[in-house]
Scaffold this motif. Structure first.
Motif, PDB file in Angstrom:
ATOM      1  N   MET A  29      54.969  97.465  59.758  1.00 44.69           N
ATOM      2  CA  MET A  29      55.264  97.035  60.456  1.00 44.69           C
ATOM      3  C   MET A  29      56.189  97.066  60.380  1.00 44.69           C
ATOM      4  SD  MET A  29      52.271  93.853  59.278  1.00 44.69           S
ATOM      5  CE  MET A  29      53.186  93.230  57.687  1.00 44.69           C
ATOM      6  N   THR A  30      56.451  96.172  61.985  1.00 43.60           N
ATOM      7  CA  THR A  30      58.114  96.109  61.628  1.00 43.60           C
ATOM      8  C   THR A  30      58.139  94.371  61.832  1.00 43.60           C
ATOM      9  OG1 THR A  30      57.914  97.348  63.855  1.00 43.60           O
ATOM     10  CG2 THR A  30      59.867  96.075  63.413  1.00 43.60           C
ATOM     11  N   PHE A  31      59.667  94.287  61.172  1.00 46.67           N
ATOM     12  CA  PHE A  31      59.664  92.635  60.552  1.00 46.67           C
ATOM     13  C   PHE A  31      61.338  92.148  61.747  1.00 46.67           C
ATOM     14  CE2 PHE A  31      57.388  94.315  57.610  1.00 46.67           C
ATOM     15  CZ  PHE A  31      56.477  92.749  56.908  1.00 46.67           C
ATOM     16  N   SER A  32      61.351  91.680  62.163  1.00 39.62           N
ATOM     17  CA  SER A  32      62.842  91.027  62.572  1.00 39.62           C
ATOM     18  C   SER A  32      63.547  90.433  61.399  1.00 39.62           C
ATOM     19  CB  SER A  32      62.322  89.717  63.716  1.00 39.62           C
ATOM     20  OG  SER A  32      62.073  90.420  65.079  1.00 39.62           O
ATOM     21  N   VAL A  33      64.178  91.291  61.759  1.00 37.38           N
ATOM     22  CA  VAL A  33      65.770  90.053  60.127  1.00 37.38           C
ATOM     23  C   VAL A  33      67.104  90.458  60.876  1.00 37.38           C
ATOM     24  CG1 VAL A  33      66.536  91.035  58.297  1.00 37.38           C
ATOM     25  CG2 VAL A  33      64.444  92.714  58.830  1.00 37.38           C
ATOM     26  N   VAL A  34      67.075  88.988  60.021  1.00 40.90           N
ATOM     27  CA  VAL A  34      68.581  88.429  61.052  1.00 40.90           C
ATOM     28  C   VAL A  34      69.214  88.307  59.548  1.00 40.90           C
ATOM     29  CG1 VAL A  34      69.985  86.395  61.100  1.00 40.90           C
ATOM     30  CG2 VAL A  34      67.627  86.700  62.373  1.00 40.90           C
ATOM     31  N   VAL A  35      70.637  88.896  59.396  1.00 37.07           N
ATOM     32  CA  VAL A  35      71.885  88.639  58.303  1.00 37.07           C
ATOM     33  C   VAL A  35      72.811  88.211  58.633  1.00 37.07           C
ATOM     34  CG1 VAL A  35      73.199  90.051  57.162  1.00 37.07           C
ATOM     35  CG2 VAL A  35      70.653  91.231  57.452  1.00 37.07           C
ATOM     36  N   ASN A  36      73.440  87.285  57.934  1.00 35.24           N
ATOM     37  CA  ASN A  36      74.446  86.331  58.620  1.00 35.24           C
ATOM     38  C   ASN A  36      75.350  86.629  57.209  1.00 35.24           C
ATOM     39  OD1 ASN A  36      73.153  84.709  60.590  1.00 35.24           O
ATOM     40  ND2 ASN A  36      72.140  83.644  59.016  1.00 35.24           N
ATOM     41  N   VAL A  37      76.633  87.106  58.108  1.00 34.56           N
ATOM     42  CA  VAL A  37      77.856  87.509  56.520  1.00 34.56           C
ATOM     43  C   VAL A  37      78.681  86.399  57.015  1.00 34.56           C
ATOM     44  CG1 VAL A  37      79.311  89.347  56.728  1.00 34.56           C
ATOM     45  CG2 VAL A  37      76.890  90.301  56.949  1.00 34.56           C
ATOM     46  N   THR A  75      69.048  93.903  52.155  1.00 32.43           N
ATOM     47  CA  THR A  75      69.587  93.420  51.078  1.00 32.43           C
ATOM     48  C   THR A  75      70.067  94.982  50.656  1.00 32.43           C
ATOM     49  OG1 THR A  75      68.333  91.957  50.553  1.00 32.43           O
ATOM     50  CG2 THR A  75      70.436  92.370  48.446  1.00 32.43           C
ATOM     51  N   GLU A  76      69.942  95.810  50.554  1.00 29.45           N
ATOM     52  CA  GLU A  76      70.668  96.986  50.220  1.00 29.45           C
ATOM     53  C   GLU A  76      71.724  97.545  51.517  1.00 29.45           C
ATOM     54  OE1 GLU A  76      68.064 100.479  49.010  1.00 29.45           O
ATOM     55  OE2 GLU A  76      69.403 102.102  50.087  1.00 29.45           O
ATOM     56  N   MET A  77      71.004  97.428  52.548  1.00 28.50           N
ATOM     57  CA  MET A  77      71.950  98.012  53.516  1.00 28.50           C
ATOM     58  C   MET A  77      73.551  96.896  53.809  1.00 28.50           C
ATOM     59  SD  MET A  77      69.388  98.043  56.578  1.00 28.50           S
ATOM     60  CE  MET A  77      68.352  98.895  56.541  1.00 28.50           C
ATOM     61  N   CYS A  78      73.274  95.510  53.593  1.00 30.80           N
ATOM     62  CA  CYS A  78      74.328  95.044  53.093  1.00 30.80           C
ATOM     63  C   CYS A  78      75.071  95.025  51.956  1.00 30.80           C
ATOM     64  CB  CYS A  78      73.947  92.999  53.270  1.00 30.80           C
ATOM     65  SG  CYS A  78      73.150  92.325  54.658  1.00 30.80           S
ATOM     66  N   GLU A  79      75.047  95.525  51.006  1.00 26.98           N
ATOM     67  CA  GLU A  79      75.384  95.989  49.905  1.00 26.98           C
ATOM     68  C   GLU A  79      76.796  97.052  50.431  1.00 26.98           C
ATOM     69  OE1 GLU A  79      76.227  94.357  47.058  1.00 26.98           O
ATOM     70  OE2 GLU A  79      74.454  92.636  46.827  1.00 26.98           O
ATOM     71  N   ARG A  80      76.138  97.756  50.983  1.00 24.55           N
ATOM     72  CA  ARG A  80      76.490  99.739  51.178  1.00 24.55           C
ATOM     73  C   ARG A  80      76.904  98.837  52.477  1.00 24.55           C
ATOM     74  NH1 ARG A  80      72.926 104.027  50.533  1.00 24.55           N
ATOM     75  NH2 ARG A  80      74.592 104.994  50.574  1.00 24.55           N
ATOM     76  N   LEU A  81      77.209  98.846  53.752  1.00 20.08           N
ATOM     77  CA  LEU A  81      77.710  98.319  55.169  1.00 20.08           C
ATOM     78  C   LEU A  81      77.784  97.509  55.692  1.00 20.08           C
ATOM     79  CD1 LEU A  81      78.366 100.931  57.338  1.00 20.08           C
ATOM     80  CD2 LEU A  81      76.532 100.142  58.450  1.00 20.08           C
ATOM     81  N   LEU A  82      76.767  96.246  55.464  1.00 15.67           N
ATOM     82  CA  LEU A  82      76.644  95.358  57.060  1.00 15.67           C
ATOM     83  C   LEU A  82      77.740  93.992  55.781  1.00 15.67           C
ATOM     84  CD1 LEU A  82      72.681  94.905  57.478  1.00 15.67           C
ATOM     85  CD2 LEU A  82      75.354  96.234  58.882  1.00 15.67           C
ATOM     86  N   ALA A  83      78.142  93.934  55.004  1.00 13.46           N
ATOM     87  CA  ALA A  83      79.144  93.161  54.399  1.00 13.46           C
ATOM     88  C   ALA A  83      80.187  93.663  53.544  1.00 13.46           C
ATOM     89  CB  ALA A  83      78.403  91.508  53.524  1.00 13.46           C
ATOM     90  N   ASN A  84      81.042  93.341  53.192  1.00 11.56           N
ATOM     91  CA  ASN A  84      82.419  93.817  52.478  1.00 11.56           C
ATOM     92  C   ASN A  84      82.622  92.450  51.657  1.00 11.56           C
ATOM     93  OD1 ASN A  84      84.273  94.080  50.133  1.00 11.56           O
ATOM     94  ND2 ASN A  84      85.797  95.217  52.166  1.00 11.56           N
TER      95      ASN A  84
END
Lengths: 228, 90
Positions: free
Chosen positions: B1-9, B61-70
Protein backbone atom coordinates in the motif's frame (compact mmCIF):
# COMPACT_ATOMS: atom_id res chain seq x y z
CA UNK A 1 58.74 17.87 4.74
CA UNK A 2 55.52 19.62 3.81
CA UNK A 3 52.06 19.20 5.29
CA UNK A 4 49.63 17.55 2.88
CA UNK A 5 46.17 19.05 2.70
CA UNK A 6 43.10 17.72 0.91
CA UNK A 7 40.40 20.30 0.18
CA UNK A 8 37.05 18.62 -0.43
CA UNK A 9 34.91 19.93 -3.27
CA UNK A 10 31.16 19.36 -3.04
CA UNK A 11 28.78 20.43 -5.80
CA UNK A 12 28.19 24.03 -4.73
CA UNK A 13 31.46 24.58 -2.84
CA UNK A 14 32.93 27.94 -3.81
CA UNK A 15 35.86 28.67 -1.49
CA UNK A 16 38.04 25.68 -2.31
CA UNK A 17 40.48 27.63 -4.46
CA UNK A 18 40.96 30.32 -1.82
CA UNK A 19 41.80 27.53 0.63
CA UNK A 20 44.25 25.94 -1.80
CA UNK A 21 45.93 29.28 -2.53
CA UNK A 22 46.32 30.35 1.09
CA UNK A 23 47.51 26.95 2.32
CA UNK A 24 49.94 26.60 -0.60
CA UNK A 25 51.39 30.02 0.21
CA UNK A 26 52.02 28.73 3.72
CA UNK A 27 54.03 25.85 2.31
CA UNK A 28 51.47 23.05 2.28
CA UNK A 29 51.04 20.56 -0.54
CA UNK A 30 47.40 20.88 -1.48
CA UNK A 31 45.01 18.98 -3.65
CA UNK A 32 41.32 19.14 -4.42
CA UNK A 33 39.30 16.05 -3.53
CA UNK A 34 35.95 15.38 -5.22
CA UNK A 35 33.08 14.63 -2.83
CA UNK A 36 32.03 11.52 -4.74
CA UNK A 37 35.36 9.78 -4.13
CA UNK A 38 35.01 7.23 -1.30
CA UNK A 39 38.69 7.43 -0.35
CA UNK A 40 40.93 10.29 0.69
CA UNK A 41 44.39 10.68 -0.79
CA UNK A 42 47.29 10.52 1.70
CA UNK A 43 46.74 13.79 3.55
CA UNK A 44 47.45 15.20 7.00
CA UNK A 45 44.70 17.81 7.02
CA UNK A 46 41.24 17.70 5.45
CA UNK A 47 39.55 21.03 4.72
CA UNK A 48 35.82 21.34 4.11
CA UNK A 49 35.54 24.73 2.41
CA UNK A 50 32.78 27.32 2.31
CA UNK A 51 29.99 27.47 -0.22
CA UNK A 52 26.61 25.85 -0.62
CA UNK A 53 27.25 22.10 -0.70
CA UNK A 54 24.46 20.32 -2.56
CA UNK A 55 22.65 23.66 -2.79
CA UNK A 56 22.16 23.67 0.99
CA UNK A 57 18.80 22.02 0.30
CA UNK A 58 16.76 20.92 3.33
CA UNK A 59 19.31 22.46 5.77
CA UNK A 60 22.81 23.80 5.32
CA UNK A 61 25.23 20.90 5.28
CA UNK A 62 22.48 18.29 5.67
CA UNK A 63 22.99 16.54 2.34
CA UNK A 64 26.78 16.89 2.14
CA UNK A 65 26.99 14.45 5.00
CA UNK A 66 25.87 11.70 2.59
CA UNK A 67 28.64 12.36 0.07
CA UNK A 68 30.86 9.24 -0.17
CA UNK A 69 33.98 11.18 0.90
CA UNK A 70 32.44 11.96 4.29
CA UNK A 71 32.95 8.41 5.59
CA UNK A 72 36.64 8.75 4.75
CA UNK A 73 36.72 12.18 6.44
CA UNK A 74 35.10 10.68 9.55
CA UNK A 75 37.66 7.85 9.57
CA UNK A 76 40.48 10.41 9.21
CA UNK A 77 39.07 12.36 12.18
CA UNK A 78 38.72 9.20 14.27
CA UNK A 79 42.38 8.36 13.61
CA UNK A 80 43.24 11.77 15.06
CA UNK A 81 43.81 13.52 11.71
CA UNK A 82 43.10 17.22 11.53
CA UNK A 83 39.82 18.36 9.98
CA UNK A 84 39.04 22.02 9.38
CA UNK A 85 35.56 23.15 8.36
CA UNK A 86 35.12 26.75 7.25
CA UNK A 87 31.63 28.30 7.09
CA UNK A 88 29.59 25.78 5.07
CA UNK A 89 32.27 23.25 6.02
CA UNK A 90 31.52 23.97 9.70
CA UNK A 91 27.83 23.40 8.99
CA UNK A 92 28.68 20.08 7.32
CA UNK A 93 30.76 19.00 10.34
CA UNK A 94 27.85 19.72 12.69
CA UNK A 95 25.38 17.84 10.50
CA UNK A 96 27.81 14.93 10.26
CA UNK A 97 28.13 14.80 14.03
CA UNK A 98 31.88 15.45 14.02
CA UNK A 99 31.18 18.67 15.93
CA UNK A 100 28.44 19.36 18.48
CA UNK A 101 25.49 21.68 17.92
CA UNK A 102 23.89 23.10 14.81
CA UNK A 103 23.90 26.35 12.85
CA UNK A 104 20.66 28.12 12.13
CA UNK A 105 19.62 31.43 10.65
CA UNK A 106 21.30 34.63 11.82
CA UNK A 107 19.42 36.44 14.54
CA UNK A 108 18.80 39.52 12.40
CA UNK A 109 17.64 37.35 9.47
CA UNK A 110 20.26 38.95 7.26
CA UNK A 111 23.02 37.50 5.14
CA UNK A 112 26.19 39.00 6.63
CA UNK A 113 29.41 39.72 4.80
CA UNK A 114 31.77 41.78 6.94
CA UNK A 115 34.95 41.84 8.98
CA UNK A 116 34.69 40.47 12.49
CA UNK A 117 36.99 40.46 15.49
CA UNK A 118 37.51 37.09 17.13
CA UNK A 119 38.98 36.50 20.55
CA UNK A 120 41.12 33.40 20.90
CA UNK A 121 39.91 31.77 24.12
CA UNK A 122 41.93 28.59 23.81
CA UNK A 123 45.39 28.78 22.27
CA UNK A 124 46.20 25.17 23.17
CA UNK A 125 44.60 23.53 20.13
CA UNK A 126 46.30 22.38 16.91
CA UNK A 127 44.54 25.25 15.12
CA UNK A 128 45.41 28.12 17.47
CA UNK A 129 48.94 27.41 18.69
CA UNK A 130 50.35 30.47 16.88
CA UNK A 131 47.98 32.72 18.86
CA UNK A 132 48.00 33.58 22.53
CA UNK A 133 44.88 33.22 24.65
CA UNK A 134 43.03 36.52 24.71
CA UNK A 135 44.49 37.79 21.44
CA UNK A 136 42.08 39.16 18.83
CA UNK A 137 42.04 38.14 15.16
CA UNK A 138 40.44 40.10 12.33
CA UNK A 139 38.79 37.66 9.93
CA UNK A 140 35.70 38.14 7.71
CA UNK A 141 32.38 36.30 7.87
CA UNK A 142 30.09 35.61 4.92
CA UNK A 143 26.98 33.66 5.89
CA UNK A 144 23.24 33.48 6.55
CA UNK A 145 23.23 30.46 8.87
CA UNK A 146 25.99 31.15 11.39
CA UNK A 147 23.91 31.24 14.53
CA UNK A 148 25.42 28.32 16.42
CA UNK A 149 23.31 26.54 19.02
CA UNK A 150 23.55 23.51 21.28
CA UNK A 151 21.60 22.30 24.30
CA UNK A 152 22.60 23.64 27.76
CA UNK A 153 24.24 20.40 28.98
CA UNK A 154 26.39 20.16 25.86
CA UNK A 155 27.38 23.81 26.24
CA UNK A 156 28.39 23.31 29.84
CA UNK A 157 30.64 20.38 28.96
CA UNK A 158 32.16 22.33 26.07
CA UNK A 159 32.93 25.29 28.31
CA UNK A 160 34.56 23.05 30.89
CA UNK A 161 36.77 21.55 28.17
CA UNK A 162 37.47 24.93 26.54
CA UNK A 163 36.00 23.74 23.24
CA UNK A 164 34.75 27.20 22.30
CA UNK A 165 38.04 28.30 20.85
CA UNK A 166 37.06 31.53 19.10
CA UNK A 167 34.44 34.00 20.29
CA UNK A 168 33.09 37.05 18.48
CA UNK A 169 34.06 40.27 20.23
CA UNK A 170 30.80 41.75 18.91
CA UNK A 171 28.40 38.87 18.21
CA UNK A 172 26.97 39.46 14.71
CA UNK A 173 24.58 36.53 14.34
CA UNK A 174 23.19 35.50 17.72
CA UNK A 175 25.50 32.50 18.17
CA UNK A 176 25.22 30.93 21.62
CA UNK A 177 28.05 32.02 23.96
CA UNK A 178 29.38 34.22 21.10
CA UNK A 179 30.85 31.07 19.55
CA UNK A 180 32.60 31.67 16.24
CA UNK A 181 34.76 28.55 16.19
CA UNK A 182 34.67 25.29 18.15
CA UNK A 183 36.67 22.08 18.41
CA UNK A 184 35.60 18.51 19.20
CA UNK A 185 36.60 16.88 22.48
CA UNK A 186 39.89 15.62 21.05
CA UNK A 187 40.71 19.02 19.58
CA UNK A 188 41.51 17.64 16.12
CA UNK A 189 38.28 18.75 14.41
CA UNK A 190 37.76 22.52 14.15
CA UNK A 191 34.84 24.38 12.63
CA UNK A 192 34.44 28.13 12.34
CA UNK A 193 32.10 30.49 10.51
CA UNK A 194 34.72 33.17 9.67
CA UNK A 195 36.95 32.60 6.63
CA UNK A 196 40.66 32.47 7.57
CA UNK A 197 41.60 31.77 3.93
CA UNK A 198 40.28 35.25 3.04
CA UNK A 199 42.54 36.93 5.56
CA UNK A 200 46.00 35.75 4.50
CA UNK A 201 47.28 38.86 2.75
CA UNK A 202 47.58 42.48 3.86
CA UNK A 203 46.20 43.47 0.44
CA UNK A 204 42.91 41.83 1.45
CA UNK A 205 42.82 43.66 4.76
CA UNK A 206 44.28 41.18 7.22
CA UNK A 207 46.83 38.41 7.59
CA UNK A 208 45.28 37.01 10.77
CA UNK A 209 43.95 33.93 8.95
CA UNK A 210 47.55 32.76 8.75
CA UNK A 211 47.54 32.35 12.53
CA UNK A 212 44.90 29.60 12.26
CA UNK A 213 45.99 27.91 9.03
CA UNK A 214 49.66 28.16 9.97
CA UNK A 215 48.98 26.60 13.39
CA UNK A 216 47.45 23.54 11.72
CA UNK A 217 50.47 23.19 9.43
CA UNK A 218 52.85 23.62 12.40
CA UNK A 219 50.98 20.88 14.24
CA UNK A 220 51.41 18.44 11.36
CA UNK A 221 55.11 19.21 10.99
CA UNK A 222 55.63 18.81 14.73
CA UNK A 223 53.68 15.59 15.20
CA UNK A 224 54.15 13.64 11.96
CA UNK A 225 57.17 11.35 11.61
CA UNK A 226 59.42 12.50 8.78
CA UNK A 227 58.45 11.14 5.37
CA UNK A 228 60.99 10.22 2.74
CA UNK B 1 0.00 0.00 0.00
CA UNK B 2 1.05 3.57 -0.49
CA UNK B 3 0.52 5.98 2.38
CA UNK B 4 0.44 9.74 2.06
CA UNK B 5 2.63 11.02 4.85
CA UNK B 6 3.05 14.58 6.04
CA UNK B 7 6.04 15.57 8.14
CA UNK B 8 5.96 18.93 9.91
CA UNK B 9 9.33 20.22 11.03
CA UNK B 10 9.37 23.16 13.46
CA UNK B 11 12.07 25.02 15.38
CA UNK B 12 12.18 23.48 18.86
CA UNK B 13 10.56 25.35 21.72
CA UNK B 14 13.11 27.75 23.14
CA UNK B 15 15.10 28.00 19.90
CA UNK B 16 15.01 31.46 18.40
CA UNK B 17 12.99 31.65 15.19
CA UNK B 18 14.05 34.83 13.38
CA UNK B 19 11.61 34.19 10.51
CA UNK B 20 8.67 33.93 12.89
CA UNK B 21 9.78 37.02 14.80
CA UNK B 22 10.13 39.04 11.61
CA UNK B 23 6.64 38.04 10.43
CA UNK B 24 5.23 38.85 13.86
CA UNK B 25 6.77 42.33 13.68
CA UNK B 26 5.42 42.86 10.13
CA UNK B 27 1.80 41.94 10.82
CA UNK B 28 0.92 45.08 12.85
CA UNK B 29 1.95 47.17 9.82
CA UNK B 30 -1.05 45.65 8.03
CA UNK B 31 -3.30 46.35 10.97
CA UNK B 32 -3.21 42.85 12.48
CA UNK B 33 -2.60 43.55 16.12
CA UNK B 34 -2.74 41.02 18.92
CA UNK B 35 -0.85 38.31 17.03
CA UNK B 36 1.82 36.51 19.06
CA UNK B 37 3.86 33.35 18.99
CA UNK B 38 4.45 33.24 15.22
CA UNK B 39 6.70 30.30 14.33
CA UNK B 40 7.82 29.20 10.87
CA UNK B 41 8.65 25.62 9.98
CA UNK B 42 8.43 23.38 6.97
CA UNK B 43 6.10 20.68 5.71
CA UNK B 44 7.51 17.72 3.85
CA UNK B 45 5.09 15.47 1.95
CA UNK B 46 6.01 11.88 1.21
CA UNK B 47 4.37 8.87 -0.38
CA UNK B 48 5.63 5.79 1.42
CA UNK B 49 5.09 2.20 0.36
CA UNK B 50 4.45 0.02 3.40
CA UNK B 51 2.34 -2.94 4.43
CA UNK B 52 0.66 -1.19 7.35
CA UNK B 53 0.14 2.29 8.72
CA UNK B 54 2.45 1.48 11.64
CA UNK B 55 5.23 0.52 9.25
CA UNK B 56 4.76 3.73 7.25
CA UNK B 57 4.91 5.75 10.48
CA UNK B 58 8.00 3.91 11.70
CA UNK B 59 9.81 4.48 8.40
CA UNK B 60 8.88 8.18 8.30
CA UNK B 61 10.02 8.61 11.91
CA UNK B 62 13.37 7.01 11.12
CA UNK B 63 13.77 9.36 8.12
CA UNK B 64 13.08 12.32 10.41
CA UNK B 65 15.67 11.17 12.91
CA UNK B 66 18.32 10.58 10.25
CA UNK B 67 17.71 13.35 7.74
CA UNK B 68 14.49 15.33 7.59
CA UNK B 69 14.93 17.11 10.92
CA UNK B 70 17.99 18.12 12.94
CA UNK B 71 17.09 17.17 16.48
CA UNK B 72 19.48 19.76 17.93
CA UNK B 73 17.28 22.63 16.74
CA UNK B 74 14.13 21.10 15.25
CA UNK B 75 11.13 19.05 16.39
CA UNK B 76 9.00 17.01 14.01
CA UNK B 77 5.55 15.46 13.77
CA UNK B 78 4.53 12.65 11.46
CA UNK B 79 0.94 12.46 10.21
CA UNK B 80 -0.27 9.54 8.14
CA UNK B 81 -2.92 10.41 5.60
CA UNK B 82 -4.90 8.22 3.26
CA UNK B 83 -3.71 4.85 2.03
CA UNK B 84 -3.92 3.70 -1.56
CA UNK B 85 -3.63 0.15 -2.81
CA UNK B 86 -1.69 -0.06 -6.04
CA UNK B 87 -3.47 -1.78 -8.89
CA UNK B 88 -6.60 -2.51 -6.87
CA UNK B 89 -9.17 -3.42 -9.47
CA UNK B 90 -12.45 -5.18 -9.20
Amino acid sequence: MRARVGVVVFPGSNCERDCVKSLSQLGAETELVWHDDPVLPEVDIVVLPGGFAHGDYLRTGALARFSPIMQAVTDHAERGGLVLGVCNGFQVLCETGLLPGALHKNKGLKFMCKWTELRVDNAATPFTSRASTGSVLKIPINHFEGNWYCDPETLQGMRERDQIVLRYVDNPNGALDDAAGIVNENGNVFGLMPHPERACDELLGSEDGIVLLGSAIDHVLKTTPARV
Amino acid sequence: MTFSVVVNVMPKAGISDPQGQTIERALPALGYTGVNGVRVGKRIMLEIEAATEDEARARATEMCERLLANSVIEAYEVAIGEARTEGAQA
